[in-house]
Motif scaffolding. Structure first.
Motif, short mmCIF file in Angstrom:
data_model
loop_
_atom_site.label_atom_id
_atom_site.label_comp_id
_atom_site.label_asym_id
_atom_site.label_seq_id
_atom_site.Cartn_x
_atom_site.Cartn_y
_atom_site.Cartn_z
N GLY A 25 0.44 -1.50 -0.30
CA GLY A 25 -0.07 0.33 0.21
C GLY A 25 0.62 1.48 0.07
N LEU A 26 2.34 1.25 0.81
CA LEU A 26 3.16 2.35 1.11
C LEU A 26 3.10 2.14 -1.07
N GLU A 27 3.74 1.95 -1.11
CA GLU A 27 4.30 1.43 -2.84
C GLU A 27 3.55 2.29 -3.24
N ILE A 28 2.43 2.18 -3.53
CA ILE A 28 0.77 3.03 -4.42
C ILE A 28 0.93 4.05 -4.09
N LEU A 29 1.38 4.68 -2.50
CA LEU A 29 0.97 5.99 -2.03
C LEU A 29 2.23 6.94 -2.79
N ALA A 30 3.87 6.28 -2.19
CA ALA A 30 4.99 6.43 -2.95
C ALA A 30 6.51 5.69 -3.72
N PRO A 31 5.48 5.72 -5.17
CA PRO A 31 5.95 5.05 -6.09
C PRO A 31 7.44 5.52 -5.83
N GLY A 32 8.47 3.98 -6.60
CA GLY A 32 9.86 4.48 -6.84
C GLY A 32 9.71 2.74 -6.83
N THR A 33 9.24 1.73 -6.64
CA THR A 33 9.45 0.19 -6.39
C THR A 33 10.23 0.00 -5.53
#
Length: 151
Positions: A25-33
């Motif tokens: 879920g954090l990946e969706i909010l702060a993309p960058g893989t």
């Protein structure tokens, strides 16, 4: 024992799945893989914890090793994929025209003029040339195309 500790103890192996979903879920909010690899590692540790009853120290160690390995492998994979795709001239549209030939609709005088390419009018620089002359784009200079008479 705090509320967080008692919740983690009550969930057991399922706490790794919760952590994995939070990280994804954090990946969706702060993309960058970045969080993607940690989230996937937590999900793998959750699967392993369902099958094997390891101590929490081994689970955490497994998570750290998997996270580091997946981060390094994932970064290398993403760099390889990024280098194979994309348009290198995306932010320098004029570079797409270097080496191509066009015909002047208006004369090039005092070293400056305009050239219509597709639906864009480009400012050009080069030697004085009459209208109807075929020109070749040699380079770009900022937002201007540098041209010379084509042979």
């Amino acid at each position: 024992m705090s509320l967080i500790e008692s919740t983690i103890e009550a969930l057991g192996p399922w706490s790794w799945f919760v952590l994995g979903l939070i990280l994804l879920g954090l990946e969706i909010l702060a993309p960058g893989t970045i969080f993607l690899w940690f989230g996937l590692s937590a999900l793998v540790v959750g699967l392993v914890s369902l099958v094997f009853d390891f101590a929490w120290q081994i689970d955490v160690s497994l998570f750290l090793v998997l996270s580091l390995a997946s981060l390094l492998i994932g970064r290398r994979l993403m760099q390889r994929l990024a280098s194979e795709k994309g348009d290198p001239g995306l932010n320098q549209r004029g570079s797409r025209y270097v080496g191509r030939e066009f015909t002047l609709a208006a004369p090039l005088s005092e070293g400056a003029g305009n050239l219509s390419i597709d639906d864009t009018i480009w400012r050009i620089t080069g030697p004085d040339l009459p209208a109807g002359t075929k020109v070749r784009v040699e380079s770009i200079d900022g937002a201007r195309l540098v041209v010379r008479a084509a042979e």
